[in-house]
Write a protein that holds these residues in place. Sequence first.
Motif, PDB file in Angstrom:
ATOM      1  N   ARG A  18       0.838  -1.221   0.000  1.00 36.41           N
ATOM      2  CA  ARG A  18       0.000   0.000   0.000  1.00 36.41           C
ATOM      3  C   ARG A  18       0.864   1.259   0.000  1.00 36.41           C
ATOM      4  O   ARG A  18       0.629   2.200  -0.770  1.00 36.41           O
ATOM      5  N   LEU A  19       1.892   1.264   0.843  1.00 31.15           N
ATOM      6  CA  LEU A  19       2.774   2.441   0.942  1.00 31.15           C
ATOM      7  C   LEU A  19       3.508   2.710  -0.367  1.00 31.15           C
ATOM      8  O   LEU A  19       3.721   3.862  -0.748  1.00 31.15           O
ATOM      9  N   LEU A  20       3.914   1.648  -1.055  1.00 34.80           N
ATOM     10  CA  LEU A  20       4.594   1.823  -2.347  1.00 34.80           C
ATOM     11  C   LEU A  20       3.667   2.519  -3.342  1.00 34.80           C
ATOM     12  O   LEU A  20       4.067   3.428  -4.067  1.00 34.80           O
ATOM     13  N   ARG A  21       2.393   2.093  -3.346  1.00 33.86           N
ATOM     14  CA  ARG A  21       1.424   2.696  -4.291  1.00 33.86           C
ATOM     15  C   ARG A  21       1.104   4.136  -3.902  1.00 33.86           C
ATOM     16  O   ARG A  21       0.918   4.988  -4.768  1.00 33.86           O
ATOM     17  N   GLU A  22       1.045   4.408  -2.604  1.00 37.28           N
ATOM     18  CA  GLU A  22       0.706   5.767  -2.141  1.00 37.28           C
ATOM     19  C   GLU A  22       1.837   6.762  -2.382  1.00 37.28           C
ATOM     20  O   GLU A  22       1.607   7.966  -2.413  1.00 37.28           O
ATOM     21  N   ASN A  23       3.058   6.254  -2.507  1.00 41.80           N
ATOM     22  CA  ASN A  23       4.229   7.142  -2.571  1.00 41.80           C
ATOM     23  C   ASN A  23       4.934   7.155  -3.929  1.00 41.80           C
ATOM     24  O   ASN A  23       6.116   7.499  -4.005  1.00 41.80           O
ATOM     25  N   VAL A  24       4.223   6.787  -4.984  1.00 37.15           N
ATOM     26  CA  VAL A  24       4.840   6.724  -6.315  1.00 37.15           C
ATOM     27  C   VAL A  24       5.483   8.058  -6.686  1.00 37.15           C
ATOM     28  O   VAL A  24       6.651   8.113  -7.101  1.00 37.15           O
ATOM     29  N   ASP A  25       4.752   9.162  -6.513  1.00 37.95           N
ATOM     30  CA  ASP A  25       5.281  10.484  -6.914  1.00 37.95           C
ATOM     31  C   ASP A  25       6.494  10.865  -6.081  1.00 37.95           C
ATOM     32  O   ASP A  25       7.514  11.320  -6.613  1.00 37.95           O
ATOM     33  N   ALA A  26       6.391  10.680  -4.755  1.00 38.88           N
ATOM     34  CA  ALA A  26       7.503  11.047  -3.859  1.00 38.88           C
ATOM     35  C   ALA A  26       8.746  10.209  -4.170  1.00 38.88           C
ATOM     36  O   ALA A  26       9.877  10.730  -4.185  1.00 38.88           O
TER      37      ALA A  26
END
Length: 403
Positions: A18-26
Motif C-alpha cells: 500500500r505504501l509503495l502505491r501511495e508514494n509513487v510520486d515522492a
Amino acid sequence: MAKAPAAIKNKALKALARLLRENVDALQIDNAKDLERARAAGLAEPMVDRLKLSPKVLETCAEGCEQLAAMPDIIGEILGMKQQPSGIRVGQMRVPIGVFGMIYESRPNVTIEAASLSIKSGNACILRGGSEAIDSNKALAKLVQQALAEAGLPQDAVQLVQTTDREAVGQLIAMPQFVDVIIPRGGKGLIERISRDAKVPVIKHLDGNCHTYVDDPCDIAMAVKVADNAKTNKYSPCNASEGLLVARGVAADFLPKIGAVYAAKGVEMRGCPESLAILQSVPSANLVPATEQDWSEEYLAPIISVKIVAGVDEAIAHINHYSSHHTDAILTTNHVHAQRFLREVDSASVMVNASTRFADGFEYGLGAEIGISTDKFHARGPVGLEGLTSLKYVVLGEGEVRG
C-alpha cells in the motif's frame, strides 16, 4: 522476527504494498536525484535504465509483496517426523537463518525484494545497495520500516546501510558475530571481492555460462524454437544460454535453421571449424572462429558459442568442464539420454526440452527470488523463501532415556 506470527508478517507485507502505491510520486522525486547523478557521471544508458523506479516497476514491487503475503508460511513447519525404535520421534523444523546481509548494485527494486523476503521468512536483514541508487534506496527503506512499525514488528528488522563508503562493505562481510550469511547480487567483480574477503558464509553465483545441447535424436522444430528462446528472449540475464552444443548426427539439419534465426536477430555465432563449415551456407550470418576462451565465456550479449559434439557423452563432459554450473539443458527425444544428462550434469538447474531462461524463482513457483546460487552447500539454484531458512532437528519424547 523469528517468532512473529504469519498474520503479522503478512500485515507488514500488505502495508508495504500500500505504501509503495501511495508514494509513487515522492519516490520518483528521490529516484530523479540518482538518475541525474548517474547521467552527470557518464553512466551508460542501459545502466541508467536499471536505476529507474517507474510507476510500472513500483507496481511490480507492490504486487510482489502481495504475492508473498498470499503464500503459505513455511516457518515452524515440521518435516519427516519418524518414530524411532527407542520410542522418540525425530523430525526437522524449518527456522529462519537469522540475519542476512544483502549487497547489491544498481537496481533499487532489490531493496523491496530483499526486505519483503526477509519479512516473510522471519529473518532480519542489513541491506547495502550501490552508491548510484542511494537516494532511492533510502526512500524505499523508510517505507519498509514504516510498514514494519504499522504491523507491530521491530523497525530495525530491515536496515539499510546509509553510507556509500566502500569500507562499510568490508566491515559488514567480516562480522560473523552479527551476520549469519551474506548474499551478493551484482557484477563478477563485486562477487569475487566478497567471496575472497568475507568471514561470513556467502550464497553466490559468479557467472551464468549456460548451455543448450541439441541431441541426436531430437525434434528439430522444437529444438530451433527452444534454442532461439534460450539465447534471444533477453541477452542480459544470467540464465540466457551462452553455448550451443549440437550432436554431429543432427548438425547438418539443425544448424542452418537456427543459424538463419540468429542471423535475422543479429546474433554473432562463434563456432568450431565443423560448425562454421555448415553455417557458411546461411545468408548474412555473422560468423567468427571460436577461441578456447569462448567455451568459458558469459557474453550477456547477442553472441553465442557453437560446437559440434559426437553425442551426449561429449556434451556432458564439455558442460562439466566449461560451464559455470548454473543452468544447462538437453533437447532430445531419447529418454535414456535425458536421464543421463539430468544425473551427470553438475549444475544447479538441469533441464530437458525447456529453455534455460526458466531458471528463475518466479518461474519455479518460489515467489520472489533473492538470487541464484551455484554453491553446493545450503541453497542451490534460485534462492527463495526456503533458501533463507535452515532446518533444525526436533525430538519428541514421553520420558524415554537412553540405555
